[in-house]
Design a protein around this motif. Sequence first.
Motif, short mmCIF file in Angstrom:
data_model
loop_
_atom_site.label_atom_id
_atom_site.label_comp_id
_atom_site.label_asym_id
_atom_site.label_seq_id
_atom_site.Cartn_x
_atom_site.Cartn_y
_atom_site.Cartn_z
N ASP A 248 -3.00 7.53 4.14
CA ASP A 248 -4.38 7.04 4.21
C ASP A 248 -4.38 5.59 4.67
OD1 ASP A 248 -5.38 9.44 3.37
OD2 ASP A 248 -5.69 8.83 1.29
N SER A 249 -5.25 5.27 5.60
CA SER A 249 -5.26 3.92 6.16
C SER A 249 -6.06 2.93 5.31
CB SER A 249 -5.84 3.95 7.58
OG SER A 249 -7.17 4.45 7.57
N ALA A 250 -7.05 3.41 4.54
CA ALA A 250 -7.94 2.49 3.82
C ALA A 250 -7.19 1.56 2.86
CB ALA A 250 -9.01 3.29 3.08
N PRO A 251 -6.24 2.06 2.05
CA PRO A 251 -5.53 1.13 1.15
C PRO A 251 -4.77 0.05 1.90
CG PRO A 251 -5.21 3.39 0.43
CD PRO A 251 -5.85 3.46 1.77
N LEU A 252 -4.19 0.42 3.05
CA LEU A 252 -3.45 -0.57 3.83
C LEU A 252 -4.39 -1.61 4.42
CD1 LEU A 252 -0.72 -1.46 5.04
CD2 LEU A 252 -1.32 -0.10 7.06
N ILE A 253 -5.51 -1.17 4.97
CA ILE A 253 -6.47 -2.11 5.56
C ILE A 253 -6.99 -3.07 4.49
CG2 ILE A 253 -8.75 -2.26 6.63
CD1 ILE A 253 -8.08 0.45 7.99
N ARG A 254 -7.24 -2.54 3.32
CA ARG A 254 -7.74 -3.38 2.23
C ARG A 254 -6.67 -4.38 1.77
NH1 ARG A 254 -9.32 -1.24 -3.82
NH2 ARG A 254 -10.35 -3.14 -4.55
N ALA A 255 -5.43 -3.91 1.62
CA ALA A 255 -4.35 -4.80 1.19
C ALA A 255 -4.07 -5.87 2.24
CB ALA A 255 -3.09 -3.98 0.91
N LYS A 256 -4.16 -5.49 3.50
CA LYS A 256 -3.97 -6.46 4.59
C LYS A 256 -5.04 -7.54 4.53
CE LYS A 256 -4.19 -6.54 9.68
NZ LYS A 256 -4.23 -5.68 10.90
N ALA A 257 -6.27 -7.14 4.31
CA ALA A 257 -7.37 -8.11 4.20
C ALA A 257 -7.14 -9.05 3.02
CB ALA A 257 -8.70 -7.38 4.06
N ALA A 258 -6.68 -8.49 1.89
CA ALA A 258 -6.42 -9.32 0.71
C ALA A 258 -5.32 -10.34 0.99
CB ALA A 258 -6.01 -8.43 -0.47
N SER A 259 -4.30 -9.91 1.71
CA SER A 259 -3.19 -10.82 2.02
C SER A 259 -3.64 -11.96 2.92
CB SER A 259 -2.06 -10.04 2.69
OG SER A 259 -1.58 -9.02 1.83
N LEU A 260 -4.46 -11.66 3.90
CA LEU A 260 -4.95 -12.71 4.81
C LEU A 260 -5.89 -13.67 4.09
CD1 LEU A 260 -5.53 -10.53 7.99
CD2 LEU A 260 -3.89 -12.41 7.76
N ILE A 261 -6.73 -13.13 3.20
CA ILE A 261 -7.65 -13.98 2.44
C ILE A 261 -6.88 -14.96 1.57
CG2 ILE A 261 -9.30 -13.95 0.53
CD1 ILE A 261 -10.48 -11.40 1.76
N ALA B 37 0.79 -1.24 0.00
CA ALA B 37 0.00 0.00 0.00
C ALA B 37 0.82 1.28 0.00
CB ALA B 37 -0.93 0.00 1.22
N LEU B 38 2.13 1.21 -0.12
CA LEU B 38 2.93 2.43 -0.02
C LEU B 38 2.58 3.43 -1.11
CD1 LEU B 38 5.09 3.80 1.67
CD2 LEU B 38 6.83 2.77 0.18
N MET B 39 2.38 2.97 -2.32
CA MET B 39 2.04 3.88 -3.41
C MET B 39 0.57 4.28 -3.38
SD MET B 39 4.92 4.47 -4.95
CE MET B 39 5.64 4.38 -3.31
N ALA B 40 -0.28 3.40 -2.85
CA ALA B 40 -1.72 3.66 -2.86
C ALA B 40 -2.17 4.57 -1.72
CB ALA B 40 -2.49 2.34 -2.78
N GLY C 124 -5.68 11.84 -2.14
CA GLY C 124 -5.84 10.42 -1.89
C GLY C 124 -5.86 9.62 -3.18
N GLN C 125 -6.13 8.33 -3.05
CA GLN C 125 -6.08 7.44 -4.20
C GLN C 125 -7.07 7.86 -5.30
OE1 GLN C 125 -6.79 3.36 -3.11
NE2 GLN C 125 -5.54 2.55 -4.76
N GLU C 126 -8.28 8.19 -4.94
CA GLU C 126 -9.27 8.60 -5.93
C GLU C 126 -8.87 9.90 -6.61
OE1 GLU C 126 -12.41 8.64 -8.45
OE2 GLU C 126 -11.77 6.97 -7.18
N ASP C 127 -8.33 10.84 -5.84
CA ASP C 127 -7.87 12.11 -6.43
C ASP C 127 -6.73 11.87 -7.41
OD1 ASP C 127 -9.66 13.67 -4.91
OD2 ASP C 127 -8.29 13.65 -3.20
N LEU C 128 -5.81 10.99 -7.05
CA LEU C 128 -4.70 10.69 -7.96
C LEU C 128 -5.20 10.06 -9.25
CD1 LEU C 128 -2.05 9.33 -5.42
CD2 LEU C 128 -2.04 11.54 -6.59
N ASP C 129 -6.22 9.21 -9.13
CA ASP C 129 -6.81 8.63 -10.34
C ASP C 129 -7.37 9.73 -11.24
OD1 ASP C 129 -6.20 6.09 -9.56
OD2 ASP C 129 -8.23 5.54 -8.94
N LYS C 130 -7.98 10.73 -10.63
CA LYS C 130 -8.60 11.80 -11.41
C LYS C 130 -7.57 12.69 -12.10
CE LYS C 130 -12.86 11.96 -8.69
NZ LYS C 130 -13.65 12.69 -7.68
#
Length: 949
Positions: free
Chosen positions: A626-639, A564-567, A574-580
């Motif tokens: 931002d914590s959301a990308p890390l929390i999401r990536a952590k969940a993906a790793s555990l899954i 999540a370092l880049m995200a 944030g991530q959505e702003d960077l996408d825009k």
Amino acid sequence: MPGLAAAKPADGDDPLPWLYENSDVPVDKSWIFGELDNGLRYAVKRNGVPPGQVSIRMRMDVGSLMETEREQGFAHFMEHLTFRGSTHVPDGEAKRVWQRLGATFGSDSNAETSPTQTVYKLDLPDANRTSLDESLKILSGMASSPGLSITAVNAERPVVLAELRERAGPQSNVQNATRKLFFAGQLLASRAPIGTPETLSGATPQMLQLFHQRWYRPEKTVIVIAGDGDPELFEELLKKHFAGWSGKGEAGSIPDFGQPRDTKDISEIIVEPNVPQFISMMIARPWEQVEDTIAYNQQILIDLLAMQMINRRLEARARAGGSYLQASVGQDDVSRSVDGTFISIIPLGEDWEAALSDVRAVIADATTIAPSEADIAREIAEFDAALAIGVEGYPSEAARKQADDIVNAVDIRETVATPQVALDVFRAMRDLYTPERLLASTRKLFTGVSTRAVMTSPNSVENGNSRLADALQKSVDAASDVRVVQSDIGFDSLKRIGKKGSVKSVRKIERFEVEQLELANGVRVLLFPNKAERNKIMVNARFGNGFSGLSPRQESLAWSGALALMASGVANLGQEDLDKITTGRRIGLSFDIDNDAFEITADTRPSDLEDQLHLIAAKLAFPRWDSAPLIRAKAASLIGYDSFSASPQAVLERDLEWLIRGKDPRWKTPDKADFEQLTPRNFKQFWKPILASGPIELMLFGDFDRDVAVEAILKTFGALKKRKSRPVLADATAPDFPAPQAGPEILVHKGDVDRAAAMVAWPTGGGLEDIRESRKLEILVAIFNDRLFEILRSQQGASYSPQVFNSWPADFETGGYIGAQSQLTPDNIDRFYNVVAMIAKDLRENPVSADELTRVVEPLRQLIARASSGNTFWMSQMEGASYKPQKFVALRTLLSDYTVITPEEVQALAVKYLDDGTEWKLAVLPELSPVAANDNEPAISQAEAAGSN
């Protein structure tokens, strides 16, 4: 359609080339199309990328869907036999023949079989009339008269069975079950190209000969040649070797593949303990042969844009913390059998029904309410940029890709269009992208004759099939909060770095067209402007010390950077702003860790270069957490964590780098507890000082104006504050090699009980001082690899893909090794160890022959020549060179180091490095194997093993 509706596909009364019949798509006139009297069709063109190479593709109109029930796997078996030997190549000599012509087996000469085609591929380096003539002669013999003797068939049968075995496992189980449900009632449901053990074991030369006669015929063959040569020569030699070919007996008729139909069975739960929960849906429509017209392609573009809007909404909902981790939709015409819309969902947590319902609600919204003009404009900008990049890169597009594009077009019964034509079509149809038409397209995409779903689960699901069917058929309300709010923000909203910097010194690198700058703030820059890849610039910002700056004795969170370092955002965005702000731009952020530096990389283009540099510099100067990308990536790793133990290969990917470096924690794959303990707080504590660390080396390689690039660098990286370098620990650059043991280190996997893997490794070295010797080791390794392949695969059929490789870390003092590795059955592990020992002993005791040396050196010479025509090669070689100028010195002898060597030198290297006293062994066994409990003791004695061979 304005502009293109009346486009003429050919000038005057010129007949349409065979690929463009019944199409109004403008003909790509860089190709010459033709047809021989025997029905063989061909396409040839000149393309000088890479220099000297010619790519040849021979497509046979036969795949697994053309097989009868008792012929399952024959198309793939025939591919193996055809490559093994033929009229002009003695049995088992094909690999050697191609090597003498400079081709590397597996990468330059290979083949593949799908449900609908078999394709033979040859990328011939340093091509000339003689080598092209010989190559096309060999290919003609392969097509017309492959070696189908009882000896050849019996020799190759264990190889295809080994391939089937190595492909087996949880993923193939899921694929087979999915195919059976999704394509029920169609041939595709039971026609995997690999075949079955029963049909492969029952194949006889007579059966294979009859199969060959039906399908290997000139009228079912297309040959494509693209490369650095005269198209007239390509045509001349093609006609010379293929014009006299004629089919024997009755030709095969393509069977009816069947149509999708509504069935009562629409769902299935697949229980695989080591595979994460995953839902796959298909909305099936009949596949129909179409006329590949401009209007047809317009509709494809509209469909793609409609799906991209849905995918953006699905992603936004996942980022916000929905019931699913990831979801996407896509359309695919599968093997001329189904026109399908596919939905993939990774549920978050146990409530998969909620995840499925939420995804369907997002889709229901898209099929109910038309998109806004702002939604459409954003996706148009993205598509336009992607197509424009294709136009910019077309002059440097590799011949092999263009040859593959023709083959794939033939397979799906369509044409090819140049990137410029695709862009023109897209831009000319701007008025067709109306909310109403996109809504109609979306509705069509999610309508079909049948909707089916499979769910993979690590645990059994009570009443799973019926619950999944109910969830699939249950009505859902359209989601009301999933539309992405569009806003007009650009790079002016990204915080500026600071005051423009200045250049302290400039140095030209002798023998290379590379310039080194040092900026006033200490940043060093390597510039290599060139036209190797048009309108493409590779950017690599290297900072800190990488693995050299981490403790070899203490675990760290280095592994979390890729999550999540880049995200996690930049400055105020944030991530959505960077996408825009990057919409319609070629701008990105990728992260990696090298031995001597951390790296942020991207590919960009001249018009986007300054903003790309601004983004990377801002990431270093003003990281956001931002914590959301890390929390999401952590969940993906555990899954997905349990998939690390699902197969021998997965276990090796998890543990090998850690074990081979003496269990150095810097290369340890985190366990579940490590993931559980990862928090936004400790993530920031670890990475914040690293992002602020020095030194910084910026590399720009590609198509740019030097002065414009320097100006952009001074505004961005030149504006950074001076940085201090963090110290390198004394033993951080000298990782240990594991100590030899009486028997192999044992790891276990939880997959198929008939699968295992084994490895033998020997320590070598590291650093730049002996870098020339490390290159010569590539010759020794290539010879070892050839012999291992020949014995284990070609002669014994014990393994499909044995390999030997050389790892030499130029930025470490130690840590290099030679590794021999293979997947095989558990009862073949000792065979592998004995074969490896036999080859190593022979290499130590006897010089290699001149022919064997040539067959290795020539492909390596050609490989380096081709690789060195691109920027990826030079950037990898020069990383860190602004701080270690000896890297430039070492590059001066690169080609000769790899290619000028004697048999006696090879033998001396074997004596020095392939030492029985230093070797380390590893075995990956099935969890329930009795040998898996063995504590580093040999499975059987050496004498017993020798007797078994």
